[in-house]
Design an enzyme around this catalytic site. Structure first.
Site, mmCIF file in Angstrom:
data_model
loop_
_atom_site.group_PDB
_atom_site.id
_atom_site.type_symbol
_atom_site.label_atom_id
_atom_site.label_comp_id
_atom_site.label_asym_id
_atom_site.label_seq_id
_atom_site.Cartn_x
_atom_site.Cartn_y
_atom_site.Cartn_z
ATOM 1 N N ARG A 44 0.839 -1.187 0.000
ATOM 2 C CA ARG A 44 0.000 0.000 0.000
ATOM 3 C C ARG A 44 0.870 1.232 0.000
ATOM 4 O O ARG A 44 2.005 1.211 0.468
ATOM 5 C CB ARG A 44 -0.912 0.039 1.236
ATOM 6 C CG ARG A 44 -2.041 -0.958 1.233
ATOM 7 C CD ARG A 44 -2.948 -0.709 2.432
ATOM 8 N NE ARG A 44 -3.471 0.650 2.418
ATOM 9 C CZ ARG A 44 -4.606 1.008 1.820
ATOM 10 N NH1 ARG A 44 -5.327 0.106 1.191
ATOM 11 N NH2 ARG A 44 -5.014 2.260 1.862
ATOM 12 N N GLY A 45 0.323 2.339 -0.516
ATOM 13 C CA GLY A 45 1.023 3.615 -0.494
ATOM 14 C C GLY A 45 0.290 4.595 0.385
ATOM 15 O O GLY A 45 -0.501 4.223 1.247
ATOM 16 N N ALA A 46 0.569 5.895 0.182
ATOM 17 C CA ALA A 46 -0.154 6.922 0.925
ATOM 18 C C ALA A 46 -1.643 6.824 0.621
ATOM 19 O O ALA A 46 -2.479 7.225 1.414
ATOM 20 C CB ALA A 46 0.379 8.309 0.570
ATOM 21 N N PHE A 47 -1.963 6.321 -0.535
ATOM 22 C CA PHE A 47 -3.343 5.997 -0.876
ATOM 23 C C PHE A 47 -3.310 4.761 -1.756
ATOM 24 O O PHE A 47 -2.339 4.474 -2.447
ATOM 25 C CB PHE A 47 -4.026 7.153 -1.620
ATOM 26 C CG PHE A 47 -3.520 7.322 -3.041
ATOM 27 C CD1 PHE A 47 -4.132 6.662 -4.093
ATOM 28 C CD2 PHE A 47 -2.418 8.118 -3.312
ATOM 29 C CE1 PHE A 47 -3.665 6.813 -5.386
ATOM 30 C CE2 PHE A 47 -1.948 8.275 -4.597
ATOM 31 C CZ PHE A 47 -2.571 7.619 -5.647
ATOM 32 N N LYS A 63 -0.844 1.641 -9.090
ATOM 33 C CA LYS A 63 -1.454 2.049 -7.829
ATOM 34 C C LYS A 63 -2.895 2.452 -8.112
ATOM 35 O O LYS A 63 -3.152 3.382 -8.873
ATOM 36 C CB LYS A 63 -0.676 3.199 -7.197
ATOM 37 C CG LYS A 63 -1.237 3.636 -5.846
ATOM 38 C CD LYS A 63 -0.484 4.830 -5.278
ATOM 39 C CE LYS A 63 0.896 4.436 -4.827
ATOM 40 N NZ LYS A 63 1.558 5.554 -4.096
ATOM 41 N N ASP A 156 6.702 13.233 3.551
ATOM 42 C CA ASP A 156 6.511 11.887 4.101
ATOM 43 C C ASP A 156 7.730 11.017 3.826
ATOM 44 O O ASP A 156 7.600 9.865 3.432
ATOM 45 C CB ASP A 156 5.245 11.254 3.512
ATOM 46 C CG ASP A 156 4.763 10.066 4.339
ATOM 47 O OD1 ASP A 156 5.184 9.947 5.506
ATOM 48 O OD2 ASP A 156 3.976 9.258 3.822
#
Length: 606
Positions: A44-47, A63, A156
């Protein structure tokens, strides 16, 4: 995937409007989703969810958003990635609008976080690799900060967002879902607690220097191969409170002064005192000449010995690899710590030094310790000859030979006396009061004054530092809470109500309208619920940890029972063999007596 498809119609229209905006020049290709062959989910990423896929006969990472709330982060990452082109930033190939997804460069080496703290077997890496990763990260971030007409701030930076390719020798920055254009006033709290600059979660205005703070934490992490602030434990807002009070990761024994100075400058409470990324690149480029071998691929161990399995993987190369074999004896005499009663850095007792020097000389060539998610206090005892971090004394000697900086005095360390390598202000380690223990487990944080020195009396090989700052200074926050609102002296729930910052994007409360009491009330309620959620999640994590401990104990009991049963069987077998041998011995003895009697009779008759 189905959720992303369901949200694709509205998301694609917004993305399409953004793409067609005449004021933005976006360098990416619109890709037909039918050309993509999804293989597996990788993270998973930031979203959204990240999947490995095939596109035009090459590996790519796609993504996809899972909900409507992630659309904004998707548009942010699409806009920012389309602007950048740098060897240390993940490449954007294009985007699909139905369903909405990004098609990016695939990093076969995974994240730097997994290399440092992932599942066994962990790869070996050298000091050269660690320094090279930090140099490449600083080069990528410096590129973002210098972009025109508008620079970018990542916000981030952390090892999970740093990917490795080319056998772990090339680092690429990813996850721009929280990136933004550099502005004068930025108060959106993005990032993760352990790497987050204090001004970010304090709600005050912040600049690109928040990336510099994160980079300094990453530098400490790759050198020690330990998770930052892991000894604090509990919910993330405990880390925020400790950092707010001035706590920083413990300094590393035998770390060359130029690297230590650069690292501690990045941790400065005052953002203006931190170096720029451009300066960091210059310093790291200069220091890399002392760390050859960064272009060698990472090596994974084929198998572990019993000791290796219990201590996890270690690095084959450390800063000691460049040093002579007697470096450990020489370097340990320079070990320092902060006493619990004052702020003066003193030498350890001579007896302790002699014992540790002898033990470490017997342990041979030491290397970067592997992460076990443990705190500083959970390090092996000195009798095992293990260090928290790498031995860099010989590198320091090399730097000293070429730059001729003055020898540090005992007492307060002179962090700016490094010749021409670093022209930096002195880092002051202040503290006039007596530090006191707080209730946060496994951590000695500062007292009521942010400038006090925090120490760990049970960890002689490290010293905890705090950066100085005005004691009367109070951070400006974007919500009605302040640290003074806390009535709990144990540093628990009410210490700092910022737990929602570490939640997933879709769980974070929306920013309230300051002029609406109802909006502020809803926001406050949501934050309290987020706090309670974090508490429950922490309890679940602790219970799961206890469960694992009990399972491990049960497995050990079963092994002990099996060993006992095996020993009983072996004992019984040996008794049977002994009985059989005794019988055979008696038979042989009787036969011998018969033979002797017969021989005597023959001799008598002759």
């Amino acid at each position: 995937m189905s959720t992303a498809s369901a949200a694709s119609s509205s998301s694609s229209s917004s993305a399409g409007e953004m793409i067609e905006a005449p004021s933005q020049v976006l360098n990416f290709e619109e890709i037909d989703y039918k050309e993509i062959e999804v293989e597996e989910v990788v993270g998973r990423g930031a979203f959204g969810v990240v999947c490995k896929a095939k596109w035009r006969a090459k590996d790519v990472a796609i993504k996809q958003i899972e909900s409507e709330s992630e659309r904004k982060a998707f548009i942010v990452e699409l806009r920012q990635l389309s602007r950048v082109n740098h060897p240390n930033i993940v490449k954007l190939y294009g985007a699909c609008l139905n369903p909405v997804c990004l098609v990016m460069e695939y990093a076969e080496g995974g994240s730097l976080y997994n290399v440092l703290h992932g599942a066994e077997p962990l790869p070996y890496y050298t000091a050269a690799h660690a320094m090279s990763w930090c140099l490449q990260c600083s080069q990528g971030v410096a590129y973002l900060h210098s972009m025109q007409p508008k620079a970018l701030i990542h916000r981030d930076l952390k090892p999970p967002n740093l990917l490795l390719v080319a056998g772990g020798t090339v680092l690429k920055i990813c996850d721009f879902g929280t990136a933004c254009d550099i502005q004068t006033h930025m108060t959106n709290n993005k990032g993760s607690a352990a790497w987050m600059a204090p001004e970010v979660f304090e709600g005050s205005n912040y600049s690109e220097k928040c990336d510099v703070f994160s980079w300094g934490i990453i530098l400490w992490e790759v050198i020690t191969r330990r998770k930052p602030f892991d000894e604090i434990g509990g919910p993330a807002f405990r880390i925020m409170w400790a950092v707010h009070n001035g706590t920083r990761p413990p300094l590393i024994k035998n770390l060359p002064k130029p690297i230590e100075s650069l690292m501690t400058r990045c941790w400065s409470k005052d953002p203006s005192q931190r170096p720029s990324m451009e300066e960091i690149v210059k310093i790291m480029t200069h220091l890399m000449r002392y760390f050859p071998g960064a272009d060698e691929p990472l090596q994974y161990p084929c198998q572990y010995s019993d000791e290796g399995q219990s201590n996890s993987a270690t690095s084959t190369g450390s800063f000691m690899d460049i040093a002579s074999t007697n470096t450990s004896n020489k370097s340990d005499t320079n070990m320092e710590q902060v006493p619990a009663t004052n702020d003066t850095i003193k030498r350890l007792e001579s007896k302790l030094l002699k014992n540790q020097a002898k033990q470490q000389s017997e342990s041979g060539r030491l290397s970067l310790g592997a992460s076990r998610g443990s705190s500083v206090e959970s390090l092996p005892p000195a009798s095992e000859g293990k260090r928290m971090s790498a031995d860099m004394s010989e590198i320091e000697a090399r730097i000293a030979a070429t730059t001729a900086y003055s020898k540090p005095k005992r007492g307060h360390r002179k962090t700016a006396s490094f010749g021409n390598i670093l022209d930096v202000p002195e880092i002051v380690i202040s503290g006039n009061g007596q530090p006191r223990r707080r209730s946060i487990q496994d951590l000695t944080v500062t007292g009521t004054e942010p400038g006090q020195v925090s120490s760990r009396s049970s960890s002689p090989s490290v010293r905890m530092i705090t950066t100085s700052g005005p004691t009367s200074e109070k951070p400006t926050r974007s919500h009605p809470w302040t640290p003074d609102d806390s009535t709990d002296t144990n540093g628990s729930d009410n210490s700092i109500p910022m737990a929602y910052l570490t939640l997933d994007h879709q769980l974070q409360p929306l920013a309230p309208c300051p002029n609406s009491k109802e909006s502020m009330a809803v926001f406050e309620q949501h934050c309290k619920m987020a706090q309670e959620y974090m508490k429950v999640q922490t309890e679940i994590a602790l219970l799961l940890q206890r469960k694992q401990e009990l399972v491990a104990e049960l497995d050990q009991d079963e092994k002990d029972q099996q060993n006992t049963s095996r020993l009983v069987q072996e004992h019984k077998k040996l008794l049977d063999e002994n009985k059989s041998l005794s019988t055979y011995y008696q038979q042989c003895k009787k036969q011998l007596e018969v033979i002797r009697s017969q021989q005597q009779k023959r001799q008598g008759t002759s």
